[in-house]
Design a protein around this motif. Structure first.
Motif, PDB file in Angstrom:
ATOM      1  N   GLN A 188      74.190  12.355  52.403  1.00  0.00           N
ATOM      2  CA  GLN A 188      73.313  11.448  53.137  1.00  0.00           C
ATOM      3  C   GLN A 188      73.228  11.825  54.604  1.00  0.00           C
ATOM      4  N   GLU A 189      73.251  13.108  54.869  1.00  0.00           N
ATOM      5  CA  GLU A 189      73.029  13.603  56.226  1.00  0.00           C
ATOM      6  C   GLU A 189      71.552  13.411  56.575  1.00  0.00           C
ATOM      7  N   VAL A 190      71.280  12.864  57.753  1.00  0.00           N
ATOM      8  CA  VAL A 190      69.909  12.611  58.185  1.00  0.00           C
ATOM      9  C   VAL A 190      69.462  13.713  59.139  1.00  0.00           C
ATOM     10  N   ILE A 191      68.348  14.339  58.810  1.00  0.00           N
ATOM     11  CA  ILE A 191      67.781  15.423  59.613  1.00  0.00           C
ATOM     12  C   ILE A 191      66.384  15.001  60.057  1.00  0.00           C
ATOM     13  N   HIS A 192      66.128  15.063  61.343  1.00  0.00           N
ATOM     14  CA  HIS A 192      64.824  14.661  61.866  1.00  0.00           C
ATOM     15  C   HIS A 192      63.905  15.871  61.947  1.00  0.00           C
ATOM     16  N   LYS A 238      59.564  12.661  60.832  1.00  0.00           N
ATOM     17  CA  LYS A 238      60.114  12.397  59.501  1.00  0.00           C
ATOM     18  C   LYS A 238      61.632  12.230  59.565  1.00  0.00           C
ATOM     19  N   GLU A 239      62.118  11.295  58.782  1.00  0.00           N
ATOM     20  CA  GLU A 239      63.556  11.049  58.667  1.00  0.00           C
ATOM     21  C   GLU A 239      63.988  11.536  57.289  1.00  0.00           C
ATOM     22  N   VAL A 240      64.583  12.717  57.276  1.00  0.00           N
ATOM     23  CA  VAL A 240      64.927  13.386  56.019  1.00  0.00           C
ATOM     24  C   VAL A 240      66.404  13.148  55.699  1.00  0.00           C
ATOM     25  N   THR A 241      66.671  12.581  54.546  1.00  0.00           N
ATOM     26  CA  THR A 241      68.043  12.338  54.116  1.00  0.00           C
ATOM     27  C   THR A 241      68.403  13.331  53.018  1.00  0.00           C
ATOM     28  N   LEU A 242      69.432  14.135  53.276  1.00  0.00           N
ATOM     29  CA  LEU A 242      69.857  15.175  52.341  1.00  0.00           C
ATOM     30  C   LEU A 242      71.051  14.671  51.541  1.00  0.00           C
ATOM     31  N   ILE A 243      70.912  14.669  50.214  1.00  0.00           N
ATOM     32  CA  ILE A 243      71.932  14.077  49.336  1.00  0.00           C
ATOM     33  C   ILE A 243      72.330  15.079  48.261  1.00  0.00           C
ATOM     34  N   LEU A 244      73.614  15.317  48.153  1.00  0.00           N
ATOM     35  CA  LEU A 244      74.139  16.188  47.107  1.00  0.00           C
ATOM     36  C   LEU A 244      74.198  15.434  45.783  1.00  0.00           C
ATOM     37  N   VAL A 245      73.680  16.059  44.719  1.00  0.00           N
ATOM     38  CA  VAL A 245      73.823  15.526  43.361  1.00  0.00           C
ATOM     39  C   VAL A 245      74.346  16.641  42.464  1.00  0.00           C
ATOM     40  N   LYS A 261      63.073  -0.578  50.683  1.00  0.00           N
ATOM     41  CA  LYS A 261      61.860  -1.382  50.602  1.00  0.00           C
ATOM     42  C   LYS A 261      60.636  -0.639  51.134  1.00  0.00           C
ATOM     43  N   ASP A 262      60.868   0.465  51.842  1.00  0.00           N
ATOM     44  CA  ASP A 262      59.768   1.239  52.407  1.00  0.00           C
ATOM     45  C   ASP A 262      59.354   2.359  51.455  1.00  0.00           C
ATOM     46  N   PRO A 263      58.115   2.832  51.545  1.00  0.00           N
ATOM     47  CA  PRO A 263      57.709   3.992  50.747  1.00  0.00           C
ATOM     48  C   PRO A 263      58.443   5.242  51.214  1.00  0.00           C
ATOM     49  N   PHE A 264      58.698   6.150  50.322  1.00  0.00           N
ATOM     50  CA  PHE A 264      59.375   7.392  50.685  1.00  0.00           C
ATOM     51  C   PHE A 264      58.904   8.531  49.793  1.00  0.00           C
ATOM     52  N   SER A 265      59.055   9.752  50.308  1.00  0.00           N
ATOM     53  CA  SER A 265      58.773  10.946  49.526  1.00  0.00           C
ATOM     54  C   SER A 265      60.071  11.455  48.904  1.00  0.00           C
ATOM     55  N   PHE A 266      59.950  12.071  47.731  1.00  0.00           N
ATOM     56  CA  PHE A 266      61.122  12.499  46.952  1.00  0.00           C
ATOM     57  C   PHE A 266      61.046  14.003  46.719  1.00  0.00           C
ATOM     58  N   ILE A 267      62.144  14.704  47.023  1.00  0.00           N
ATOM     59  CA  ILE A 267      62.230  16.139  46.770  1.00  0.00           C
ATOM     60  C   ILE A 267      63.466  16.394  45.912  1.00  0.00           C
ATOM     61  N   PRO A 317      56.641  18.064  57.321  1.00  0.00           N
ATOM     62  CA  PRO A 317      55.845  17.329  58.326  1.00  0.00           C
ATOM     63  C   PRO A 317      54.512  16.804  57.796  1.00  0.00           C
ATOM     64  N   LYS A 318      54.042  17.358  56.680  1.00  0.00           N
ATOM     65  CA  LYS A 318      52.754  16.943  56.114  1.00  0.00           C
ATOM     66  C   LYS A 318      52.887  15.813  55.098  1.00  0.00           C
ATOM     67  N   LEU A 319      54.104  15.432  54.768  1.00  0.00           N
ATOM     68  CA  LEU A 319      54.294  14.410  53.746  1.00  0.00           C
ATOM     69  C   LEU A 319      53.764  13.063  54.216  1.00  0.00           C
ATOM     70  N   PRO A 320      53.334  12.199  53.301  1.00  0.00           N
ATOM     71  CA  PRO A 320      52.645  10.953  53.675  1.00  0.00           C
ATOM     72  C   PRO A 320      53.548   9.811  54.123  1.00  0.00           C
ATOM     73  N   THR A 321      54.869  10.005  54.074  1.00  0.00           N
ATOM     74  CA  THR A 321      55.782   8.925  54.436  1.00  0.00           C
ATOM     75  C   THR A 321      56.731   9.371  55.541  1.00  0.00           C
ATOM     76  N   LYS A 322      57.232   8.392  56.286  1.00  0.00           N
ATOM     77  CA  LYS A 322      58.208   8.701  57.326  1.00  0.00           C
ATOM     78  C   LYS A 322      59.551   9.074  56.708  1.00  0.00           C
ATOM     79  N   LYS A 323      59.916   8.385  55.641  1.00  0.00           N
ATOM     80  CA  LYS A 323      61.203   8.645  54.982  1.00  0.00           C
ATOM     81  C   LYS A 323      61.045   9.687  53.889  1.00  0.00           C
ATOM     82  N   VAL A 324      62.002  10.599  53.855  1.00  0.00           N
ATOM     83  CA  VAL A 324      62.022  11.650  52.836  1.00  0.00           C
ATOM     84  C   VAL A 324      63.444  11.767  52.307  1.00  0.00           C
ATOM     85  N   TYR A 325      63.607  11.725  51.004  1.00  0.00           N
ATOM     86  CA  TYR A 325      64.918  11.922  50.389  1.00  0.00           C
ATOM     87  C   TYR A 325      64.921  13.248  49.633  1.00  0.00           C
TER      88      TYR A 325
END
Length: 451
Positions: free
Chosen positions: A309-313, A317-324, A341-347, A417-425
């Motif tokens: 859950q490291e956050v990279i700006h 965009k607020e990108v949260t990097l999560i190990l699975v 509760k906010d929309p987010f993009s998923f990678i 940077p082109k993704l439609p949401t501020k939050k990215v996971y």
């Protein structure tokens, strides 16, 4: 220290200095060189430390980080392996780079891979050992959960004087007959369910009673096979908890608030599974004499750990990097995402190298079917096994119209940077996480790659 150990240590320290002065660093090579010269070098390296070993399937890195933060409230010299290099060579490198202790006997808090516990306890006798959990993980390396636990037990048997601090909600951890003093931590946040009788989901691992092999029942279940278990056939049950969580007061994707033994705590990281990690670290802190209020202060100031859950700006965009890396961890992350509760993009990034686990069939046990029900306007899949993860999301019902396939991780970073949401996971397996993190570093979004 023998002459052989002195030579090995000198070579290791010199290689570490060179790698970190002239190249991009490295946490394995110095240790490999050192153990090549002296396979028993850990014996001399660790003899002047009070060593705490943290092992288990999930949560080792965060538990280690939180434990270090807690202990530094009282102890000046606390050594650790912060990059997650938890194999023997990485642990040797940790000691190679250790500064000279200035105060009392230093402490070493070491994250240790399950299969490497015996390689450490063969030479170092720890003061304490923490067992976080055992879940099905990397079948090609570990096999089933009982095989993994046997590897840990084999290491623990070489350290009978170590206090074992273990997850009391995991049925497997109360099944052995080790001579060690044991302390248990767990969740007591549902006292109203004390008389309930329920079972875990049918496909859950580790729900057979270790004594009679009947199916365990539960008064309450936290997730997977963790909870207040009991066997109605033979009486096997969860042990008394020495350290217990009282209640969870707030769960958000980026933070959690909860009470332990009447004291309020907060960690700036989401997910119920991470509260278990905090509870484990709290337990270590308490047996080491750190006050609850000091531990709470340490938790609230914890820094994000790479890939956890490291956050990279990236621009705005607020990108949260999560190990699975396995189904239980993945499903807990998906559960955490559902609280946003906010929309987010998923990678989703899937590799299948040795460090990831070569067998990728575990993704079919992930509850990806929940993703189409969330507010996700854009999904991207990539990594070396992009075809596998892409097909899995297609079967899960992710619409093609919002699903992009991009095997090249560097291009994914450029696409953010082109993704439609501020939050990215970004959910990534271990080597994919390292690769994309290095791409972030190359583009200047973070200062450097991992050590």
């Amino acid at each position: 220290m023998s002459l052989r150990s002195q030579i090995a240590t000198l070579v290791g320290k010199s290689s570490y200095w060179f790698l970190h002065t002239f190249l991009k660093g490295g946490s394995s090579l110095p240790g490999k060189l050192t153990t090549k010269i002296d396979p028993e070098v850990l014996k001399s390296m660790g003899q002047n430390y009070d060593v705490i070993i943290i092992t288990g399937t999930n949560g080792k890195t965060l538990t280690t980080a939180l434990t270090v933060q807690a202990l530094r409230q009282k102890y000046a010299d606390v050594l650790t392996n912060p990059s997650g290099s938890n194999m023997e060579q990485g642990i040797v490198t940790t000691f190679l780079r250790a500064p000279k202790a200035k105060h009392q006997k230093p402490i070493a808090v070491l994250e240790v891979d399950e299969a490497n516990v015996i390689k450490v306890t063969k030479y170092i006798k720890p003061k304490a050992m923490v067992f976080t959990n055992i879940f099905r993980d990397q079948m090609d390396r570990y096999g089933e959960i009982y095989t993994t636990y046997r590897k840990i037990l084999d290491g623990a048997k070489l350290a009978p004087d170590a206090t074992i601090i273990t997850n009391g909600d995991a049925p497997i951890f109360n099944s052995d007959d080790l001579p060690n003093k044991r302390l248990f931590y767990g969740f007591n946040n549902h006292p109203e369910l004390a008389n309930h009788d329920m079972k875990a989901k049918p496909n859950t691992d580790g729900v057979l009673c270790p004594r009679c092999e009947n199916i365990l029942h539960y008064h309450s279940i936290t997730y997977s096979n963790l909870g207040d278990y009991f066997c109605p056939h033979c009486g096997y049950q969860r042990p008394h908890l020495d350290f217990a969580l009282d209640q969870i007061t707030e769960l958000l994707p980026t933070s959690s608030k909860f009470d332990i033994e009447g004291e309020p705590f907060q960690i700036d990281i989401g997910g119920v599974y991470n509260i278990y990690n905090a509870l484990a670290a709290y337990s270590v802190g308490r047996i080491m004499g750190v006050k609850p209020a000091e531990i709470a202060a340490a938790f609230h100031s914890n820094e994000h750990i790479f890939g956890r859950q490291e956050v990279i700006h990236v621009g705005d965009k607020e990108v949260t990097l999560i190990l699975v890396k396995n189904p239980v961890g993945l499903n807990q992350v998906i559960d955490m995402l559902s609280t946003d509760k906010d929309p987010f993009s998923f990678i989703g990034l899937l590799n299948a190298n040795y460090a990831d686990g070569i067998d990728t069939s575990w993704i079919w046990d992930g509850d990806f079917e929940r993703l189409p029900k969330m507010n996700i306007p854009k999904l991207i899949t990539g990594g070396e096994r992009y075809k596998d993860i892409t097909f899995r999301l297609k079967i899960a019902g992710v619409p093609d119209a919002i699903h992009e396939v991009q095997p090249n991780l560097e291009k994914i970073v450029a696409e953010i940077p082109k993704l439609p949401t501020k939050k990215v996971y970004i959910l990534a397996t271990y080597t994919a996480m390292l690769q994309i993190r290095n791409d972030f570093a190359a583009k200047g979004y973070i200062k450097r790659g991992i050590e």
